[in-house]
Write a protein that holds these residues in place. Structure first.
Motif, PDB file in Angstrom:
ATOM      1  N   ASN A 100       4.835   2.330  -4.847  1.00  0.00           N
ATOM      2  CA  ASN A 100       4.283   1.231  -4.019  1.00  0.00           C
ATOM      3  C   ASN A 100       5.144   0.645  -3.134  1.00  0.00           C
ATOM      4  O   ASN A 100       5.086   0.207  -2.037  1.00  0.00           O
ATOM      5  N   SER A 104       4.981   3.770   0.231  1.00  0.00           N
ATOM      6  CA  SER A 104       3.837   3.397   0.678  1.00  0.00           C
ATOM      7  C   SER A 104       3.838   2.556   2.002  1.00  0.00           C
ATOM      8  O   SER A 104       4.286   1.608   2.000  1.00  0.00           O
ATOM      9  N   GLU A 105       3.184   3.259   2.967  1.00  0.00           N
ATOM     10  CA  GLU A 105       3.278   2.635   4.118  1.00  0.00           C
ATOM     11  C   GLU A 105       2.168   1.387   4.319  1.00  0.00           C
ATOM     12  O   GLU A 105       1.940   0.363   4.983  1.00  0.00           O
ATOM     13  N   ASN A 106       0.899   1.594   3.682  1.00  0.00           N
ATOM     14  CA  ASN A 106      -0.403   0.868   3.851  1.00  0.00           C
ATOM     15  C   ASN A 106      -0.701   0.068   2.541  1.00  0.00           C
ATOM     16  O   ASN A 106      -1.690  -0.115   2.318  1.00  0.00           O
ATOM     17  N   GLY A 107       0.360   0.194   1.579  1.00  0.00           N
ATOM     18  CA  GLY A 107       0.223  -0.551   0.193  1.00  0.00           C
ATOM     19  C   GLY A 107      -0.541   0.552  -0.823  1.00  0.00           C
ATOM     20  O   GLY A 107      -0.664   1.828  -0.410  1.00  0.00           O
ATOM     21  N   PRO A 108      -0.542   0.147  -2.136  1.00  0.00           N
ATOM     22  CA  PRO A 108      -0.865   1.016  -3.100  1.00  0.00           C
ATOM     23  C   PRO A 108      -2.178   1.536  -2.774  1.00  0.00           C
ATOM     24  O   PRO A 108      -3.189   0.974  -2.400  1.00  0.00           O
ATOM     25  N   ARG A 109      -2.303   3.066  -3.040  1.00  0.00           N
ATOM     26  CA  ARG A 109      -3.678   3.666  -3.047  1.00  0.00           C
ATOM     27  C   ARG A 109      -4.557   3.244  -3.918  1.00  0.00           C
ATOM     28  O   ARG A 109      -5.812   2.934  -3.780  1.00  0.00           O
ATOM     29  N   ARG A 110      -4.291   2.953  -5.147  1.00  0.00           N
ATOM     30  CA  ARG A 110      -5.023   2.330  -6.210  1.00  0.00           C
ATOM     31  C   ARG A 110      -4.301   1.330  -6.942  1.00  0.00           C
ATOM     32  O   ARG A 110      -2.891   1.287  -7.048  1.00  0.00           O
ATOM     33  N   PRO A 145      -5.077  -1.545  -1.326  1.00  0.00           N
ATOM     34  CA  PRO A 145      -5.201  -1.615   0.213  1.00  0.00           C
ATOM     35  C   PRO A 145      -4.783  -0.218   1.006  1.00  0.00           C
ATOM     36  O   PRO A 145      -5.225  -0.031   2.100  1.00  0.00           O
ATOM     37  N   GLY A 146      -4.109   0.555   0.131  1.00  0.00           N
ATOM     38  CA  GLY A 146      -3.978   1.932   0.876  1.00  0.00           C
ATOM     39  C   GLY A 146      -4.682   3.021   0.549  1.00  0.00           C
ATOM     40  O   GLY A 146      -4.433   4.320   1.190  1.00  0.00           O
ATOM     41  N   TYR A 147      -5.899   2.740   0.095  1.00  0.00           N
ATOM     42  CA  TYR A 147      -7.016   3.764  -0.069  1.00  0.00           C
ATOM     43  C   TYR A 147      -7.577   4.078   1.164  1.00  0.00           C
ATOM     44  O   TYR A 147      -8.064   3.459   2.151  1.00  0.00           O
ATOM     45  N   ASP A 148      -7.561   5.606   1.168  1.00  0.00           N
ATOM     46  CA  ASP A 148      -8.436   6.154   2.273  1.00  0.00           C
ATOM     47  C   ASP A 148      -9.813   6.759   1.540  1.00  0.00           C
ATOM     48  O   ASP A 148      -9.530   7.447   0.717  1.00  0.00           O
TER      49      ASP A 148
END
Length: 172
Positions: A100, A104-110, A145-148
């Motif tokens: 993270n 991680s570019e956009n923040g953690p996925r979870r 915040p990085g979740y798509d």
């Protein structure tokens, strides 16, 4: 030519640990087991690896006592973390935190939240609300915040909602 799995010349605990969890895919299987993935087909769908490699990694984790097999619903075999497997939580947590921070570019996925007070899990394993070190069974994984939301498998879809670690993830 495949690389050898054993570090025979290395007489240290790190080498012995890597012999168990150091192969490609193995820690991702362990991570998914913490998320509640238990069925062969669910690991396969979520990780996108070959059946042969998944079979080999699961057999290795069973042989070393990280996972245990249990009968599941509808005749499926299921894989659950043993106490030895749950003891890998600090390693998995630390690698997630490191990723993270550095990958991680956009923040953690979870992200992980402490069940009693909804505090976030800090990189050191403590709750940001109460300050206590939190066991995995007391955590909920939620989209970060990085979740798509472009889930292309049913495990990712199931994990788009809050889910308590170590509880079975029912995907179908």
């Amino acid at each position: 030519m495949a690389l050898p799995k054993y570090y025979a010349a290395q007489q240290c605990s790190l080498a012995r640990s890597l012999e168990i969890v150091g192969e490609r895919w193995t820690l991702l299987i362990v991570r998914d087991a913490f998320f509640g993935v238990r069925r062969f087909g669910d690991f396969l769908a979520h990780l996108g690896m070959s059946r042969a490699v998944l079979t080999e990694r699961l057999e290795g984790l069973l042989e070393t006592g990280v996972l245990a097999e249990t009968p599941g619903s509808h005749g499926y075999r299921e894989y659950v973390l043993t106490g030895k497997g749950v003891d890998l939580w600090p390693v998995v947590r630390d690698l997630l935190a490191w990723g993270n921070e550095h990958c991680s570019e956009n923040g953690p996925r979870r992200v992980f939240r402490h069940v009693p007070d909804s505090g976030l899990l800090a990189p050191d394993g403590s709750c940001t609300a109460c300050g206590r070190t939190v066991a995995p069974a007391d955590l909920v994984v939620v989209p970060g915040p990085g979740y798509d939301d472009h889930a292309d498998d049913f495990v990712s879809e199931a994990l788009s909602e809050a889910h308590r670690l170590l509880e079975p993830l029912r995907t179908r």
